[in-house]
Design a protein around this motif. Sequence first.
Motif, PDB file in Angstrom:
ATOM      1  N   GLU A   1       0.832  -1.197   0.000  1.00 17.79           N
ATOM      2  CA  GLU A   1       0.000   0.000   0.000  1.00 17.79           C
ATOM      3  C   GLU A   1       0.871   1.253   0.000  1.00 17.79           C
ATOM      4  OE1 GLU A   1      -3.821   1.765   2.447  1.00 17.79           O
ATOM      5  OE2 GLU A   1      -2.263   0.689   3.553  1.00 17.79           O
ATOM      6  N   THR A   2       1.935   1.210   0.769  1.00 19.81           N
ATOM      7  CA  THR A   2       2.839   2.347   0.825  1.00 19.81           C
ATOM      8  C   THR A   2       3.461   2.605  -0.536  1.00 19.81           C
ATOM      9  OG1 THR A   2       3.338   1.944   3.155  1.00 19.81           O
ATOM     10  CG2 THR A   2       4.923   3.264   1.925  1.00 19.81           C
ATOM     11  N   ARG A   3       3.835   1.536  -1.226  1.00 18.18           N
ATOM     12  CA  ARG A   3       4.406   1.711  -2.559  1.00 18.18           C
ATOM     13  C   ARG A   3       3.402   2.342  -3.513  1.00 18.18           C
ATOM     14  NH1 ARG A   3       8.117  -3.375  -4.499  1.00 18.18           N
ATOM     15  NH2 ARG A   3       9.384  -3.604  -2.627  1.00 18.18           N
ATOM     16  N   THR A   4       2.157   1.982  -3.362  1.00 18.17           N
ATOM     17  CA  THR A   4       1.127   2.573  -4.209  1.00 18.17           C
ATOM     18  C   THR A   4       1.057   4.076  -4.000  1.00 18.17           C
ATOM     19  OG1 THR A   4      -0.202   0.549  -4.208  1.00 18.17           O
ATOM     20  CG2 THR A   4      -1.350   2.608  -4.715  1.00 18.17           C
ATOM     21  N   PHE A   5       1.078   4.503  -2.736  1.00 20.37           N
ATOM     22  CA  PHE A   5       1.055   5.937  -2.441  1.00 20.37           C
ATOM     23  C   PHE A   5       2.350   6.614  -2.891  1.00 20.37           C
ATOM     24  CE2 PHE A   5      -2.273   4.767   0.740  1.00 20.37           C
ATOM     25  CZ  PHE A   5      -3.263   5.603   0.255  1.00 20.37           C
ATOM     26  N   SER A   6       3.481   5.943  -2.748  1.00 17.25           N
ATOM     27  CA  SER A   6       4.752   6.505  -3.196  1.00 17.25           C
ATOM     28  C   SER A   6       4.727   6.757  -4.700  1.00 17.25           C
ATOM     29  CB  SER A   6       5.906   5.561  -2.855  1.00 17.25           C
ATOM     30  OG  SER A   6       6.052   5.406  -1.456  1.00 17.25           O
ATOM     31  N   ASN A   7       4.230   5.773  -5.454  1.00 17.64           N
ATOM     32  CA  ASN A   7       4.150   5.923  -6.908  1.00 17.64           C
ATOM     33  C   ASN A   7       3.170   7.024  -7.302  1.00 17.64           C
ATOM     34  OD1 ASN A   7       5.986   3.833  -7.321  1.00 17.64           O
ATOM     35  ND2 ASN A   7       4.391   2.260  -7.383  1.00 17.64           N
ATOM     36  N   ARG A   8       2.073   7.114  -6.535  1.00 10.57           N
ATOM     37  CA  ARG A   8       1.087   8.165  -6.810  1.00 10.57           C
ATOM     38  C   ARG A   8       1.708   9.547  -6.588  1.00 10.57           C
ATOM     39  NH1 ARG A   8      -4.304   7.080  -3.727  1.00 10.57           N
ATOM     40  NH2 ARG A   8      -4.162   5.257  -5.112  1.00 10.57           N
ATOM     41  N   PHE A   9       2.451   9.693  -5.499  1.00 14.03           N
ATOM     42  CA  PHE A   9       3.089  10.986  -5.241  1.00 14.03           C
ATOM     43  C   PHE A   9       4.158  11.276  -6.292  1.00 14.03           C
ATOM     44  CE2 PHE A   9       6.621  13.343  -3.155  1.00 14.03           C
ATOM     45  CZ  PHE A   9       5.993  14.572  -3.120  1.00 14.03           C
ATOM     46  N   ALA A  10       4.919  10.267  -6.702  1.00 17.36           N
ATOM     47  CA  ALA A  10       5.962  10.468  -7.717  1.00 17.36           C
ATOM     48  C   ALA A  10       5.361  11.004  -9.010  1.00 17.36           C
ATOM     49  CB  ALA A  10       6.710   9.161  -7.973  1.00 17.36           C
ATOM     50  N   ARG A  11       4.228  10.447  -9.429  1.00 16.51           N
ATOM     51  CA  ARG A  11       3.583  10.924 -10.659  1.00 16.51           C
ATOM     52  C   ARG A  11       3.076  12.354 -10.499  1.00 16.51           C
ATOM     53  NH1 ARG A  11       1.572   5.554 -10.527  1.00 16.51           N
ATOM     54  NH2 ARG A  11      -0.401   6.276  -9.624  1.00 16.51           N
ATOM     55  N   LEU A  12       2.509  12.653  -9.331  1.00 22.33           N
ATOM     56  CA  LEU A  12       2.032  14.006  -9.066  1.00 22.33           C
ATOM     57  C   LEU A  12       3.200  14.984  -9.050  1.00 22.33           C
ATOM     58  CD1 LEU A  12      -0.194  16.000  -8.257  1.00 22.33           C
ATOM     59  CD2 LEU A  12       0.104  15.245  -5.886  1.00 22.33           C
TER      60      LEU A  12
END
Length: 435
Positions: A344-355
């Motif tokens: 789940e943390t990786r999902t949020f990390s990837n989401r922030f990276a794209r943003l």
Amino acid sequence: MAGRVNHGVLLGCTLLCAAALLCSGGTIRVAKGASSSPIGTAGVPVASDARLAGDAKQTRFVLDLDRTIQFRAFALADPYRVVVDIPEVSFRLPAGVGAAGRGLIKAFRYGLVMPGGSRIVFDLTGPARIANSYVLDAANGQPPRLVLEFEEVDRTTFVQSLAPESRPELKPAIADAAASVASVAAPVEAAAPAKPIAGADSRPVIVIDAGHGGLDNGTQASGESEKNLVLGFALALRDRIEKNGKYRVVMTRTDDTFIPLDDRVKIARNQSASLFVSIHADALPRGEGDAQGATIYTLSDKASDAEAERLAEAENRADAIGGVNLTEEPTDVADILIDLAQRETRTFSNRFARLLMSEMKNTVRMHKHPLKSAGFRVLKAPDIPSVLVELGYVSNKGDLEHLVSDSWRSRTVGSMAQAIDVFLAKRVARAGATN
């Protein structure tokens, strides 16, 4: 040789187990009449020069100082290193000192390793130990000098000289000795902030990690060091975020101090951080072409490409550069990486990276492949979204001009602060809706 005091500070089991050697052998005694050198920053001792002499059997290290200090030495393996901890020193050494080795010493580094403490790390060409250490009193216009004499040993002898954390059977034997030098060589981990008091400040916490520091310069080009460039940027980012008052910012370092990689992660976890942003600047090895632009990295088991793998390996060597023992790696990393919380943390990390990429591309030149991933140790907090931002390449002339530009920094800081605000605002709103 006048003023020579042979202390026999052996970097073997004797050094690690005998409190008498660590205490009396670790003191530099400056003779009366020693010449007075300018006092360093905040009155700390000054080191004015350092040099090597000798061959592959015996090598001598000499450090010119201006007053009495204490020191503690220990060995680390894989790679072979000898570490010397001393009180904070103002290193005023000629440029390039330590980059070239001689005899048993491949190279050496020096710098602040904690508030009030400095460190010298010797990279060895093979197994070796400090056979003797002594001081030469000031004489004939020469300052007091700390002298360390290295001698070649076999692998077995070197292993017996390893630091106590690498050899559990030695810990009880050196407890008293360690206490006697605790004021000189306190653990860096103690500098990690404690967990915030519940209810004291409910704002989300952002941890900003300025890469490298102290004796770890990071990449260097045209007289600029990565550690200084990224610290200036990280401090500017902190100031920009704090202006709106919505978030609390914690820095892993605010000055030229070395912080081990795992301690950077611990700082974020101790603060129950909502986001971890590590700031760096890359450089291509000489002869491997050119590259430019900012890149945003997230954690992955397998690197996204060869360049990401090279960078992760380079950044993960920071602890070895700083003289940290690498023999006690976390045993739960493999489990963490497959845990649902980590996913789940990786999902949020990837989401922030794209943003973050979306915001930065409007103001910053981005790498042709701006989103990458690799096994960065500093991104391995299992419960904190984390990214590592390479602002550009110090090996690229255009990027370096940007990195030292105040106007470029201001624009880039603004875009990153905007991305952080958007990301955390959504997470806070989502959390509120579920309560």
